[in-house]
Design a protein around this motif. Structure first.
Motif, short mmCIF file in Angstrom:
data_model
loop_
_atom_site.label_atom_id
_atom_site.label_comp_id
_atom_site.label_asym_id
_atom_site.label_seq_id
_atom_site.Cartn_x
_atom_site.Cartn_y
_atom_site.Cartn_z
N LEU A 57 0.83 -1.20 0.00
CA LEU A 57 0.00 0.00 0.00
C LEU A 57 0.87 1.25 0.00
O LEU A 57 1.73 1.44 0.85
N HIS A 58 0.61 2.11 -0.96
CA HIS A 58 1.32 3.38 -1.08
C HIS A 58 0.29 4.48 -0.78
O HIS A 58 -0.72 4.57 -1.47
N ASP A 59 0.55 5.30 0.23
CA ASP A 59 -0.42 6.30 0.68
C ASP A 59 0.23 7.67 0.86
O ASP A 59 0.37 8.17 1.97
N PRO A 60 0.63 8.32 -0.25
CA PRO A 60 1.31 9.61 -0.11
C PRO A 60 0.38 10.74 0.31
O PRO A 60 0.84 11.79 0.76
N HIS A 61 -0.92 10.55 0.19
CA HIS A 61 -1.86 11.64 0.49
C HIS A 61 -2.54 11.50 1.85
O HIS A 61 -3.46 12.25 2.16
N GLY A 62 -2.14 10.53 2.65
CA GLY A 62 -2.69 10.38 3.99
C GLY A 62 -4.12 9.89 4.02
O GLY A 62 -4.88 10.24 4.93
N LEU A 63 -4.49 9.06 3.07
CA LEU A 63 -5.85 8.55 3.01
C LEU A 63 -6.15 7.57 4.14
O LEU A 63 -7.29 7.46 4.59
N VAL A 64 -5.12 6.87 4.61
CA VAL A 64 -5.31 5.97 5.75
C VAL A 64 -5.75 6.77 6.96
O VAL A 64 -6.65 6.36 7.70
N LEU A 65 -5.16 7.93 7.15
CA LEU A 65 -5.55 8.79 8.27
C LEU A 65 -7.02 9.20 8.14
O LEU A 65 -7.75 9.21 9.13
N ALA A 66 -7.47 9.49 6.92
CA ALA A 66 -8.88 9.84 6.70
C ALA A 66 -9.78 8.67 7.10
O ALA A 66 -10.84 8.87 7.70
N LEU A 67 -9.35 7.45 6.80
CA LEU A 67 -10.13 6.27 7.19
C LEU A 67 -10.14 6.08 8.70
O LEU A 67 -11.16 5.72 9.29
N GLN A 68 -9.00 6.32 9.33
CA GLN A 68 -8.93 6.19 10.79
C GLN A 68 -9.82 7.23 11.47
O GLN A 68 -10.50 6.92 12.45
N LEU A 69 -9.83 8.44 10.95
CA LEU A 69 -10.67 9.49 11.54
C LEU A 69 -12.15 9.18 11.41
O LEU A 69 -12.95 9.55 12.26
N ARG A 70 -12.53 8.48 10.36
CA ARG A 70 -13.93 8.08 10.15
C ARG A 70 -14.27 6.81 10.94
O ARG A 70 -15.41 6.39 10.94
N GLY A 71 -13.28 6.18 11.55
CA GLY A 71 -13.51 4.95 12.29
C GLY A 71 -13.58 3.72 11.39
O GLY A 71 -14.06 2.67 11.81
N PHE A 72 -13.07 3.83 10.16
CA PHE A 72 -13.10 2.71 9.22
C PHE A 72 -11.81 1.91 9.23
O PHE A 72 -11.74 0.84 8.63
N ALA A 73 -10.77 2.41 9.87
CA ALA A 73 -9.49 1.70 9.96
C ALA A 73 -8.88 1.99 11.32
O ALA A 73 -9.13 3.04 11.92
N GLN A 74 -8.08 1.03 11.79
CA GLN A 74 -7.37 1.20 13.07
C GLN A 74 -6.16 0.30 13.08
O GLN A 74 -6.03 -0.61 12.27
N THR A 75 -5.28 0.55 14.02
CA THR A 75 -4.12 -0.31 14.21
C THR A 75 -4.47 -1.34 15.27
O THR A 75 -4.85 -0.98 16.39
N ARG A 76 -4.37 -2.62 14.90
CA ARG A 76 -4.63 -3.73 15.83
C ARG A 76 -3.37 -4.57 15.91
O ARG A 76 -2.87 -5.04 14.89
N ASP A 77 -2.90 -4.75 17.10
CA ASP A 77 -1.70 -5.56 17.32
C ASP A 77 -0.56 -5.13 16.41
O ASP A 77 0.15 -5.96 15.83
N GLY A 78 -0.39 -3.84 16.25
CA GLY A 78 0.70 -3.28 15.46
C GLY A 78 0.48 -3.31 13.96
O GLY A 78 1.33 -2.88 13.19
N ALA A 79 -0.68 -3.79 13.51
CA ALA A 79 -0.96 -3.85 12.07
C ALA A 79 -2.20 -3.02 11.76
O ALA A 79 -3.18 -3.02 12.50
N LEU A 80 -2.13 -2.33 10.65
CA LEU A 80 -3.26 -1.54 10.19
C LEU A 80 -4.33 -2.47 9.62
O LEU A 80 -4.02 -3.40 8.87
N ASP A 81 -5.59 -2.25 10.00
CA ASP A 81 -6.68 -3.12 9.55
C ASP A 81 -7.96 -2.31 9.44
O ASP A 81 -8.09 -1.22 10.01
N VAL A 82 -8.93 -2.86 8.73
CA VAL A 82 -10.24 -2.25 8.59
C VAL A 82 -11.08 -2.66 9.80
O VAL A 82 -11.04 -3.81 10.23
N THR A 83 -11.85 -1.72 10.34
CA THR A 83 -12.73 -2.01 11.47
C THR A 83 -14.01 -2.68 10.97
O THR A 83 -14.27 -2.75 9.77
#
Length: 194
Positions: A57-83
C-alpha cells in the motif's frame, strides 16, 4: 488490556455494544447515501484484502488517516486493519441491500436492544438492533413495539459471521382490508340470501 463487552458506553470497535451497532448503521448509510471518494475506497479495499495487499500500500496523500478518523481503519496488534464499521461500509457498497418485512420480537430496554425477526433467506432470522433506532424510526413507545410489523432494508446475503445491518426502518403499512364480495341469490321462493 481487556475489553468490556456489553457496555452501552463502549467504543465503536467493541462488538455487540450500542456504539458498535450505531457505527455499523452509520457506515452502511454513508455507503449508500454519501459514498467516500474513490481513492479513499481503494485504500480501504486494499486494507481489507489482507496483509499482502497492505504491504504494497502506497499512501502519499494520507488517506489511511482519513479512514482512521472516520472509524473505518485502526491499528490492531501493530498492524493496520479495517474495522467492523469499515467492513460494513464495503459490504454496503458491493452487496445488495433489499427491502424486506420484519417483526419486533422482544425488547431489552436496560440494554437498549430490540430483537427483530426479519423475512430473509437465512437459517437465523433474528437481528438485534438498538432500541433507540426502532423508537426513532417508528415514533412509538416501547410498550407498543412487541409484535409490530416493520419495513426495513437489510443485507440478507451477507456471509455467515458478518452482521446483518438494518436501515430504512419504518412501520409497515397496514394491510389493505380484504374486499368481500357480497352475492345476493334469490331462492325459488323469492327470498334474498347472501
Amino acid at each position: 488490556m481487556s475489553t468490556v463487552r456489553g457496555c452501552r458506553c463502549s467504543a465503536a470497535t467493541t462488538p455487540d455494544t450500542a456504539a458498535w451497532r450505531s457505527a455499523l448503521v452509520t457506515a452502511t448509510l454513508q455507503a449508500s447515501e454519501l459514498p467516500l471518494p474513490e481513492p479513499i475506497e481503494t485504500v480501504m479495499r486494499a486494507l481489507a484484502a489482507g496483509p499482502d495487499a497492505r504491504d504494497g500500500l502506497h499512501d502519499p496523500h494520507g488517506l489511511v488517516l482519513a479512514l482512521q478518523l472516520r472509524g473505518f481503519a485502526q491499528t490492531r496488534d501493530g498492524a493496520l486493519d479495517v474495522t467492523d464499521a469499515g467492513r460494513a461500509y464495503l459490504a454496503a457498497r458491493i452487496g445488495p441491500r433489499v427491502a424486506v418485512g420484519a417483526r419486533v420480537s422482544s425488547l431489552d430496554p436496560a440494554a437498549n436492544r430490540a430483537r427483530l425477526l426479519v423475512d430473509m433467506p437465512r437459517p437465523d432470522q433474528a437481528v438485534v438492533v438498538l432500541l433507540d433506532q426502532v423508537l426513532h424510526a417508528t415514533g412509538l413507545d416501547p410498550h407498543e413495539l412487541p409484535g409490530r410489523a416493520l419495513d426495513v432494508v437489510c443485507n440478507p446475503f451477507a456471509p455467515p459471521g458478518e452482521p446483518i445491518v438494518l436501515t430504512g426502518m419504518r412501520l409497515a403499512a397496514p394491510a389493505a382490508p380484504a374486499l368481500v364480495a357480497s352475492v345476493e341469490v334469490r331462492t325459488q321462493e323469492g327470498a334474498l340470501r347472501s
